[in-house]
Design a protein around this motif. Structure first.
Motif, PDB file in Angstrom:
ATOM      1  N   ASN A  60       0.841  -1.197   0.000  1.00  0.00           N
ATOM      2  CA  ASN A  60       0.000   0.000   0.000  1.00  0.00           C
ATOM      3  C   ASN A  60       0.877   1.249   0.000  1.00  0.00           C
ATOM      4  O   ASN A  60       1.822   1.335   0.792  1.00  0.00           O
ATOM      5  CB  ASN A  60      -0.917   0.022   1.227  1.00  0.00           C
ATOM      6  CG  ASN A  60      -1.863  -1.169   1.256  1.00  0.00           C
ATOM      7  OD1 ASN A  60      -2.258  -1.675   0.223  1.00  0.00           O
ATOM      8  ND2 ASN A  60      -2.211  -1.614   2.447  1.00  0.00           N
ATOM      9  N   TRP A  61       0.540   2.186  -0.852  1.00  0.00           N
ATOM     10  CA  TRP A  61       1.311   3.443  -0.931  1.00  0.00           C
ATOM     11  C   TRP A  61       0.324   4.543  -1.275  1.00  0.00           C
ATOM     12  O   TRP A  61      -0.155   4.639  -2.396  1.00  0.00           O
ATOM     13  CB  TRP A  61       2.390   3.318  -2.008  1.00  0.00           C
ATOM     14  CG  TRP A  61       3.564   4.225  -1.814  1.00  0.00           C
ATOM     15  CD1 TRP A  61       3.867   5.329  -2.551  1.00  0.00           C
ATOM     16  CD2 TRP A  61       4.595   4.095  -0.847  1.00  0.00           C
ATOM     17  NE1 TRP A  61       5.032   5.908  -2.086  1.00  0.00           N
ATOM     18  CE2 TRP A  61       5.505   5.161  -1.042  1.00  0.00           C
ATOM     19  CE3 TRP A  61       4.853   3.179   0.189  1.00  0.00           C
ATOM     20  CZ2 TRP A  61       6.634   5.331  -0.247  1.00  0.00           C
ATOM     21  CZ3 TRP A  61       5.977   3.352   0.974  1.00  0.00           C
ATOM     22  CH2 TRP A  61       6.854   4.413   0.747  1.00  0.00           C
ATOM     23  N   GLY A  62      -0.025   5.362  -0.289  1.00  0.00           N
ATOM     24  CA  GLY A  62      -1.119   6.300  -0.450  1.00  0.00           C
ATOM     25  C   GLY A  62      -0.690   7.725  -0.724  1.00  0.00           C
ATOM     26  O   GLY A  62       0.429   8.131  -0.412  1.00  0.00           O
ATOM     27  N   MET A  63      -1.619   8.491  -1.282  1.00  0.00           N
ATOM     28  CA  MET A  63      -1.424   9.916  -1.523  1.00  0.00           C
ATOM     29  C   MET A  63      -2.655  10.662  -1.036  1.00  0.00           C
ATOM     30  O   MET A  63      -3.787  10.193  -1.192  1.00  0.00           O
ATOM     31  CB  MET A  63      -1.218  10.176  -3.017  1.00  0.00           C
ATOM     32  CG  MET A  63      -1.096  11.649  -3.418  1.00  0.00           C
ATOM     33  SD  MET A  63       0.205  12.562  -2.544  1.00  0.00           S
ATOM     34  CE  MET A  63       1.683  11.665  -3.064  1.00  0.00           C
TER      35      MET A  63
ATOM     36  N   PHE B 251      -4.384  18.157  -3.641  1.00  0.00           N
ATOM     37  CA  PHE B 251      -3.019  18.484  -3.285  1.00  0.00           C
ATOM     38  C   PHE B 251      -2.933  19.849  -2.609  1.00  0.00           C
ATOM     39  O   PHE B 251      -3.801  20.698  -2.765  1.00  0.00           O
ATOM     40  CB  PHE B 251      -2.136  18.428  -4.538  1.00  0.00           C
ATOM     41  CG  PHE B 251      -2.240  17.116  -5.250  1.00  0.00           C
ATOM     42  CD1 PHE B 251      -1.544  16.014  -4.807  1.00  0.00           C
ATOM     43  CD2 PHE B 251      -3.085  16.977  -6.355  1.00  0.00           C
ATOM     44  CE1 PHE B 251      -1.663  14.788  -5.453  1.00  0.00           C
ATOM     45  CE2 PHE B 251      -3.211  15.758  -7.013  1.00  0.00           C
ATOM     46  CZ  PHE B 251      -2.499  14.656  -6.547  1.00  0.00           C
ATOM     47  N   TYR B 252      -1.843  20.017  -1.883  1.00  0.00           N
ATOM     48  CA  TYR B 252      -1.672  21.206  -1.041  1.00  0.00           C
ATOM     49  C   TYR B 252      -1.708  22.500  -1.855  1.00  0.00           C
ATOM     50  O   TYR B 252      -2.180  23.538  -1.384  1.00  0.00           O
ATOM     51  CB  TYR B 252      -0.332  21.097  -0.299  1.00  0.00           C
ATOM     52  CG  TYR B 252      -0.186  21.999   0.898  1.00  0.00           C
ATOM     53  CD1 TYR B 252       0.156  23.344   0.754  1.00  0.00           C
ATOM     54  CD2 TYR B 252      -0.365  21.508   2.187  1.00  0.00           C
ATOM     55  CE1 TYR B 252       0.308  24.172   1.853  1.00  0.00           C
ATOM     56  CE2 TYR B 252      -0.224  22.326   3.293  1.00  0.00           C
ATOM     57  CZ  TYR B 252       0.112  23.652   3.122  1.00  0.00           C
ATOM     58  OH  TYR B 252       0.253  24.470   4.219  1.00  0.00           O
TER      59      TYR B 252
ATOM     60  N   VAL C 265       5.340  15.327   4.125  1.00  0.00           N
ATOM     61  CA  VAL C 265       6.641  15.178   3.469  1.00  0.00           C
ATOM     62  C   VAL C 265       6.978  16.457   2.717  1.00  0.00           C
ATOM     63  O   VAL C 265       6.159  16.980   1.954  1.00  0.00           O
ATOM     64  CB  VAL C 265       6.620  13.995   2.475  1.00  0.00           C
ATOM     65  CG1 VAL C 265       8.020  13.759   1.916  1.00  0.00           C
ATOM     66  CG2 VAL C 265       6.081  12.732   3.126  1.00  0.00           C
ATOM     67  N   CYS C 266       8.197  16.938   2.917  1.00  0.00           N
ATOM     68  CA  CYS C 266       8.665  18.117   2.198  1.00  0.00           C
ATOM     69  C   CYS C 266       9.970  17.753   1.488  1.00  0.00           C
ATOM     70  O   CYS C 266      10.986  17.495   2.149  1.00  0.00           O
ATOM     71  CB  CYS C 266       8.891  19.294   3.149  1.00  0.00           C
ATOM     72  SG  CYS C 266       9.269  20.840   2.292  1.00  0.00           S
TER      73      CYS C 266
ATOM     74  N   PRO D  34       2.431  15.656   0.559  1.00  0.00           N
ATOM     75  CA  PRO D  34       3.536  16.557   0.221  1.00  0.00           C
ATOM     76  C   PRO D  34       3.185  18.007   0.536  1.00  0.00           C
ATOM     77  O   PRO D  34       2.086  18.466   0.238  1.00  0.00           O
ATOM     78  CB  PRO D  34       3.713  16.347  -1.287  1.00  0.00           C
ATOM     79  CG  PRO D  34       3.070  15.028  -1.575  1.00  0.00           C
ATOM     80  CD  PRO D  34       1.924  14.931  -0.611  1.00  0.00           C
ATOM     81  N   ILE D  35       4.129  18.701   1.151  1.00  0.00           N
ATOM     82  CA  ILE D  35       3.940  20.109   1.474  1.00  0.00           C
ATOM     83  C   ILE D  35       4.971  20.930   0.708  1.00  0.00           C
ATOM     84  O   ILE D  35       6.005  20.411   0.292  1.00  0.00           O
ATOM     85  CB  ILE D  35       4.026  20.369   2.996  1.00  0.00           C
ATOM     86  CG1 ILE D  35       5.368  19.900   3.560  1.00  0.00           C
ATOM     87  CG2 ILE D  35       2.881  19.672   3.711  1.00  0.00           C
ATOM     88  CD1 ILE D  35       5.531  20.161   5.056  1.00  0.00           C
ATOM     89  N   PRO D  36       4.696  22.212   0.450  1.00  0.00           N
ATOM     90  CA  PRO D  36       5.588  23.015  -0.388  1.00  0.00           C
ATOM     91  C   PRO D  36       7.013  23.080   0.145  1.00  0.00           C
ATOM     92  O   PRO D  36       7.248  23.189   1.350  1.00  0.00           O
ATOM     93  CB  PRO D  36       4.926  24.397  -0.372  1.00  0.00           C
ATOM     94  CG  PRO D  36       3.480  24.118  -0.092  1.00  0.00           C
ATOM     95  CD  PRO D  36       3.491  22.954   0.851  1.00  0.00           C
ATOM     96  N   GLY D  37       7.945  23.011  -0.768  1.00  0.00           N
ATOM     97  CA  GLY D  37       9.365  23.134  -0.463  1.00  0.00           C
ATOM     98  C   GLY D  37      10.095  23.566  -1.708  1.00  0.00           C
ATOM     99  O   GLY D  37       9.520  24.206  -2.593  1.00  0.00           O
TER     100      GLY D  37
END
Length: 318
Positions: free
Chosen positions: A4-7, A11-12, A206-207, A300-303
């Motif tokens: 399992n690999w989720g998203m 999106f942010y 995650v960034c 995912p968060i902005p970076g």
């Protein structure tokens, strides 16, 4: 890395309407799961309804829909609709939420959160199985509710759970547990409270960025808004961060938001937010899996790396 690999969707950095193309791409990247959230952006169901058409074949889950912001019958109807759109692929994630979301934003009552979650779980089990429900629970009563069109296969139900009592309820009566804001080492302690066969799901922020100072500055804002919520404060107390976070709570209680942010240690941010280049982030996510997490749900968060590229770089097929 794991089955399992989720998203997290949407999106942010974009609206749901602008997310279609990237959501359509996710299955080809190896993402097996798409999970929504429900705070003060998109609701928990609409993104999944669209994703059922945009990314057919993926598992769809809500992480989480609060049990106190909708009536039990409406919650059952929404779940039944998703179960019809994505047969055997929809997972209903529910939880108690927080006083701010339930009372201050939705003008509902936040009382007996454990009992309300348990009662809602039991009601949904019956309603989604097609039963006519007339029952007085500890926190509400339902008289004569029956779904007009019950799903052919009732969806799995998972619970937001942070501490032992709710984790045990998730293991004993639900189909899994969803947790949040924890480190890879913390997974071991959480996993110890549930059976090995109980699915353990967690949203991981995650960034993809090598600018650690910038990540920590953004991370402190995010963490302060969560770790000051009583349930999360108690969770991290249980995990052993009580003394580390005491200055945060004292400054927050005194109304000094600037001091509260500054009081969050770098090591706490680094423990709870995955950051670094893409390879470092993937390795860190794998640590969660190795310690007993069944389903990482990336957020995912902005970076330094744009969100769309981060989604691709973090994928199992990257």
């Amino acid at each position: 890395m794991t089955q399992n690999w989720g998203m997290t969707i949407p999106f942010y950095d974009r609206s749901l309407a602008a997310s279609k193309e990237l959501i359509e791409e996710l299955p080809s990247l190896g993402y097996t799961d798409l999970w929504s959230a429900e705070v003060n952006g998109a609701d928990g169901f609409t993104p999944l309804a669209l994703a059922s058409q945009w990314a057919p074949g993926t598992r769809l889950g809500s992480a989480i829909v609060p049990v106190s912001t909708r009536g039990p019958g409406l919650l059952a109807m929404s779940a039944a609709t998703l179960a019809d759109l994505a047969p055997e692929r929809f997972v209903l994630g529910i939880g108690s939420s927080s006083p701010a979301i339930v009372e201050r934003w939705n003008a509902m009552e936040f009382t007996k959160p454990y009992a309300r979650t348990r009662d809602t779980l039991r009601f949904l089990r019956a309603a989604l199985a097609g039963e006519k429900v007339s029952e007085t629970y500890e926190t509400f009563a339902v008289k004569g509710f029956k779904l007009e069109r019950a799903p052919k296969v009732a969806p799995k139900i998972v619970l937001a759970a942070l501490r032992p009592r709710m984790l045990r309820l998730a293991a004993e009566e639900a189909d899994g547990a969803i947790t949040n804001w924890l480190s890879p080492d913390d997974v071991r302690k959480v996993r110890a409270e549930v059976r090995p066969e109980t699915e353990l799901i967690a949203r991981l922020f995650v960034c993809v960025s090598e600018d650690a100072d910038a990540v920590r500055e953004r991370g402190r804002w995010m963490l302060a808004s969560y770790l000051t919520v009583p349930a999360y404060a108690a969770f991290h107390d249980w995990l052993g961060r009580g003394e580390q976070l005491r200055p945060l709570h004292e400054a927050w209680a005194a109304g000094d938001r600037k001091a509260a942010l500054q009081a969050i240690p770098d090591e706490v941010v680094d423990a709870l937010i995955v950051h670094g280049d893409a390879a470092t982030c993937r390795a860190r996510i794998q640590e969660y899996v190795d310690n007993g997490l069944d389903t990482p749900v990336l957020a995912p968060i902005p970076g330094e790396t744009p969100i769309a590229q981060a989604v691709r770089d973090l994928a199992p097929k990257a």
